[in-house]
Write a protein that holds these residues in place. Structure first.
Motif, PDB file in Angstrom:
ATOM      1  N   LEU A  70      23.676  18.795  -3.742  1.00 36.55           N
ATOM      2  CA  LEU A  70      23.514  19.798  -5.175  1.00 36.55           C
ATOM      3  C   LEU A  70      22.412  20.660  -4.442  1.00 36.55           C
ATOM      4  N   ALA A  71      22.253  21.566  -5.360  1.00 39.97           N
ATOM      5  CA  ALA A  71      21.236  22.801  -5.512  1.00 39.97           C
ATOM      6  C   ALA A  71      20.533  23.409  -6.929  1.00 39.97           C
ATOM      7  N   VAL A  72      19.318  23.809  -6.496  1.00 43.51           N
ATOM      8  CA  VAL A  72      18.482  23.309  -8.227  1.00 43.51           C
ATOM      9  C   VAL A  72      18.023  24.952  -8.465  1.00 43.51           C
ATOM     10  N   SER A  73      18.839  25.886  -9.162  1.00 46.20           N
ATOM     11  CA  SER A  73      18.392  26.578  -9.144  1.00 46.20           C
ATOM     12  C   SER A  73      16.166  27.546  -9.474  1.00 46.20           C
ATOM     13  N   SER A  74      16.521  28.548  -8.442  1.00 46.75           N
ATOM     14  CA  SER A  74      14.755  28.637  -8.511  1.00 46.75           C
ATOM     15  C   SER A  74      14.012  28.996  -9.827  1.00 46.75           C
ATOM     16  N   ASP A  75      14.998  29.502 -10.910  1.00 44.36           N
ATOM     17  CA  ASP A  75      14.237  28.977 -12.471  1.00 44.36           C
ATOM     18  C   ASP A  75      14.539  28.268 -12.981  1.00 44.36           C
ATOM     19  N   ASN A  76      14.551  27.096 -12.795  1.00 42.78           N
ATOM     20  CA  ASN A  76      15.691  26.254 -13.383  1.00 42.78           C
ATOM     21  C   ASN A  76      16.416  25.340 -13.793  1.00 42.78           C
ATOM     22  N   LYS A  77      16.979  26.672 -14.260  1.00 39.54           N
ATOM     23  CA  LYS A  77      17.718  26.632 -15.647  1.00 39.54           C
ATOM     24  C   LYS A  77      19.028  25.775 -15.298  1.00 39.54           C
ATOM     25  N   PHE A  78      19.524  25.736 -14.063  1.00 38.49           N
ATOM     26  CA  PHE A  78      20.991  25.488 -13.199  1.00 38.49           C
ATOM     27  C   PHE A  78      20.776  24.319 -12.336  1.00 38.49           C
ATOM     28  N   VAL A  79      21.885  23.760 -12.213  1.00 38.67           N
ATOM     29  CA  VAL A  79      21.852  22.822 -10.837  1.00 38.67           C
ATOM     30  C   VAL A  79      23.231  22.864 -11.076  1.00 38.67           C
ATOM     31  N   TYR A  80      23.968  23.094  -9.254  1.00 40.80           N
ATOM     32  CA  TYR A  80      25.049  23.006  -8.815  1.00 40.80           C
ATOM     33  C   TYR A  80      25.246  22.085  -7.797  1.00 40.80           C
ATOM     34  N   ASP A 103      24.544  19.910 -18.324  1.00 38.80           N
ATOM     35  CA  ASP A 103      26.086  20.427 -19.558  1.00 38.80           C
ATOM     36  C   ASP A 103      26.608  21.099 -18.448  1.00 38.80           C
ATOM     37  N   PHE A 104      27.886  21.143 -18.651  1.00 36.52           N
ATOM     38  CA  PHE A 104      28.682  21.558 -17.219  1.00 36.52           C
ATOM     39  C   PHE A 104      29.800  22.959 -18.129  1.00 36.52           C
ATOM     40  N   ILE A 105      28.897  23.963 -17.056  1.00 35.16           N
ATOM     41  CA  ILE A 105      29.755  25.687 -17.362  1.00 35.16           C
ATOM     42  C   ILE A 105      30.600  25.305 -16.609  1.00 35.16           C
ATOM     43  N   ASN A 106      31.102  25.433 -15.291  1.00 32.33           N
ATOM     44  CA  ASN A 106      32.532  25.613 -15.172  1.00 32.33           C
ATOM     45  C   ASN A 106      32.546  24.891 -13.616  1.00 32.33           C
ATOM     46  N   LYS A 107      34.028  25.564 -13.259  1.00 34.96           N
ATOM     47  CA  LYS A 107      33.912  24.842 -11.577  1.00 34.96           C
ATOM     48  C   LYS A 107      35.378  26.469 -10.881  1.00 34.96           C
ATOM     49  N   GLN A 108      34.633  26.282  -9.607  1.00 34.72           N
ATOM     50  CA  GLN A 108      35.320  27.667  -8.594  1.00 34.72           C
ATOM     51  C   GLN A 108      35.680  26.495  -7.882  1.00 34.72           C
ATOM     52  N   SER A 109      37.118  26.882  -7.034  1.00 37.34           N
ATOM     53  CA  SER A 109      37.270  26.733  -5.549  1.00 37.34           C
ATOM     54  C   SER A 109      36.727  27.404  -4.608  1.00 37.34           C
ATOM     55  N   THR A 110      36.153  26.285  -4.029  1.00 38.95           N
ATOM     56  CA  THR A 110      35.604  26.693  -2.376  1.00 38.95           C
ATOM     57  C   THR A 110      36.375  27.410  -1.052  1.00 38.95           C
ATOM     58  N   LEU A 111      37.370  26.963  -1.370  1.00 42.80           N
ATOM     59  CA  LEU A 111      38.602  28.000  -0.877  1.00 42.80           C
ATOM     60  C   LEU A 111      38.396  27.343   0.660  1.00 42.80           C
ATOM     61  N   GLY A 112      38.426  25.510   0.725  1.00 42.02           N
ATOM     62  CA  GLY A 112      37.820  25.023   1.796  1.00 42.02           C
ATOM     63  C   GLY A 112      38.040  23.454   1.865  1.00 42.02           C
ATOM     64  N   GLY A 113      38.005  22.223   2.745  1.00 40.94           N
ATOM     65  CA  GLY A 113      38.350  20.763   2.108  1.00 40.94           C
ATOM     66  C   GLY A 113      36.460  20.359   1.900  1.00 40.94           C
ATOM     67  N   ALA A 114      36.287  19.388   1.945  1.00 39.49           N
ATOM     68  CA  ALA A 114      35.249  18.709   1.373  1.00 39.49           C
ATOM     69  C   ALA A 114      33.680  19.415   2.053  1.00 39.49           C
ATOM     70  N   PRO A 115      33.983  20.373   1.190  1.00 40.06           N
ATOM     71  CA  PRO A 115      32.471  21.053   0.853  1.00 40.06           C
ATOM     72  C   PRO A 115      31.297  19.713   0.560  1.00 40.06           C
ATOM     73  N   CYS A 116      30.493  20.249   2.111  1.00 38.96           N
ATOM     74  CA  CYS A 116      29.117  18.814   2.006  1.00 38.96           C
ATOM     75  C   CYS A 116      27.478  19.156   1.738  1.00 38.96           C
ATOM     76  N   TYR A 117      27.279  20.919   1.291  1.00 38.82           N
ATOM     77  CA  TYR A 117      26.221  21.885   1.541  1.00 38.82           C
ATOM     78  C   TYR A 117      26.296  22.543   0.918  1.00 38.82           C
ATOM     79  N   ILE A 118      25.436  22.669   0.205  1.00 40.30           N
ATOM     80  CA  ILE A 118      25.634  23.910  -0.950  1.00 40.30           C
ATOM     81  C   ILE A 118      24.092  24.849  -0.952  1.00 40.30           C
ATOM     82  N   SER A 119      23.608  26.050  -0.856  1.00 38.54           N
ATOM     83  CA  SER A 119      22.573  26.709  -1.017  1.00 38.54           C
ATOM     84  C   SER A 119      22.442  28.278  -2.279  1.00 38.54           C
ATOM     85  N   VAL A 120      21.618  28.340  -2.484  1.00 31.78           N
ATOM     86  CA  VAL A 120      21.696  29.706  -4.024  1.00 31.78           C
ATOM     87  C   VAL A 120      20.509  30.163  -3.490  1.00 31.78           C
TER      88      VAL A 120
END
Length: 377
Positions: A70-80, A103-120
């Motif tokens: 997971l990643a939480v945005s710096s303004d604390n409004k969104f989780v990815y 609350d769910f917003i949307n979803k996109q492809s990461t153009l690669g299998g098994a994504p295991c890390y995210i940052s914002v």
């Protein structure tokens, strides 16, 4: 007169300590990513109390497939959240800190299998995603409403390492912004590299290869997670298969290896799988987790002059598979996600010595694999 001055000095010191404690909120939200192959259905949110170390369940959102990091945005409004599946996706959620509601917003492809890390990034312009099976990093632009746009670019690694079972090809494991956000560094477990890119932030080619473009570690070590020192002068790498921490001097996107120190006790012969690494809020200590038969967290003192590490102690985690852990912002508690025993265990730690004290609370949750703190209000 001397006694009066001494009293004033003591009172001033006590006031200073009180002010430092009051700088922190009394509670935080703890957002937990999981694997949903067991009892978990998605992302859970708990309230964490900084005076006691207690956790209280707040909310959850179900029907989210394998939100493993997971990643939480710096303004604390969104989780990815990455959706760590073969097809590779990433999901966006609106976050309400007071209630812990997602609350769910949307979803996109990461153009690669098994994504295991995210940052914002702090300005909430882009997501950076490590696709483990895809062997590539993806840069995903963000819209003003927090939704995710299609990937702006991907960068794929080639090559392999000496371990034919684990390093048959590239396996990108992290994508981390430098503290000044001028660079994005991403580890490749498959090729034993830390790749270095400049972050331009625009829509076209948001990251470009730096010079030099990468550094290598000992063949077969398998680079995993990264942590910067508080003064931004050093970078720490945990190697999954080598079960070690590698210390680098860091200077404007350039890395120079300084030290490598093992996580294992003398004579250890069991299975390992080093996982996560974090620096204490005061910058004095480094913590690193190990799975397999070890199931422990090692504590090291950080030399403030040269960044080198000195071993302090090794602690059990109250469960199995400590894939991820987090240190609370006050520096007095550490929360350990024991993936294989379906629990988060909270330990009190001494911020002056770095040592573990005792377990103070526990939450039962299916396959927890990521813990993120967010201000509660």
């Amino acid at each position: 007169m001397k006694k009066i001055l001494t009293f004033i000095s003591i009172l001033s010191a006590m006031t200073s300590v009180a002010q430092k404690k009051s700088d922190y909120p009394k509670s935080y939200d703890v957002v937990v990513g999981t694997y949903t192959s067991g009892s978990s259905k998605g992302i859970s949110v708990y309230r964490f109390y900084t005076e006691s170390g207690k956790l209280a369940y707040l909310n959850q959102i179900d029907d989210v497939s394998n939100p493993s990091y997971l990643a939480v945005s710096s303004d604390n409004k969104f989780v990815y959240a990455v959706n760590e599946n073969d097809q590779g996706e990433v999901s966006a959620f609106h976050f309400e800190p007071k209630t812990g509601k997602l609350d769910f917003i949307n979803k996109q492809s990461t153009l690669g299998g098994a994504p295991c890390y995210i940052s914002v990034d702090k300005r909430r312009k882009n997501l950076f995603i490590a696709n483990y099976a895809g062997g590539n990093i993806a840069v995903m632009p963000l819209n003003e409403d927090g939704s995710i746009a299609p990937a702006a670019m991907t960068r794929r690694d080639d090559g392999h390492g000496p371990n034919k079972e684990r390093q048959e090809k590239a396996h990108v494991h992290t994508a981390v912004l430098s503290p000044d956000e001028k660079y994005v560094l991403y580890t490749d477990l498959g090729t034993d590299k830390i790749n270095i890119t400049k972050y331009k932030g625009g829509k076209d080619n948001p990251i470009v290869v730096a010079n030099p473009p990468f550094v290598t570690v000992k063949p077969g070590d398998g680079p995993r997670h990264l942590a910067f020192s508080n003064d931004k002068k050093f970078l720490y790498l945990i190697t999954e298969m080598g079960s070690s921490v590698v210390v680098f001097d860091y200077d404007n996107g350039k890395l120079k290896q300084r030290q490598e120190i093992t996580l294992l006790p003398d004579g250890f012969t069991g299975q390992t799988g080093a996982a996560d690494i974090h620096i204490s809020p005061n910058g004095k200590f480094l913590y690193a987790s190990n799975r397999g038969d070890a199931n422990d967290i090692s504590v090291f003192a950080v030399n403030q002059e040269n960044g080198e590490l000195t071993f302090i102690e090794r602690n059990t985690t109250g469960g199995k598979g400590p894939r991820n852990f987090a240190i609370d912002p006050t520096g007095r508690f550490i929360l350990v996600a024991n993936q294989n025993s379906n629990s988060i265990v909270v330990f009190k730690i001494n911020p002056d010595t770095g040592r573990f004290l005792q377990a103070v609370s526990r939450a039962e949750i299916g396959n927890p694999v990521c813990i993120k703190f967010a201000p509660a209000e």
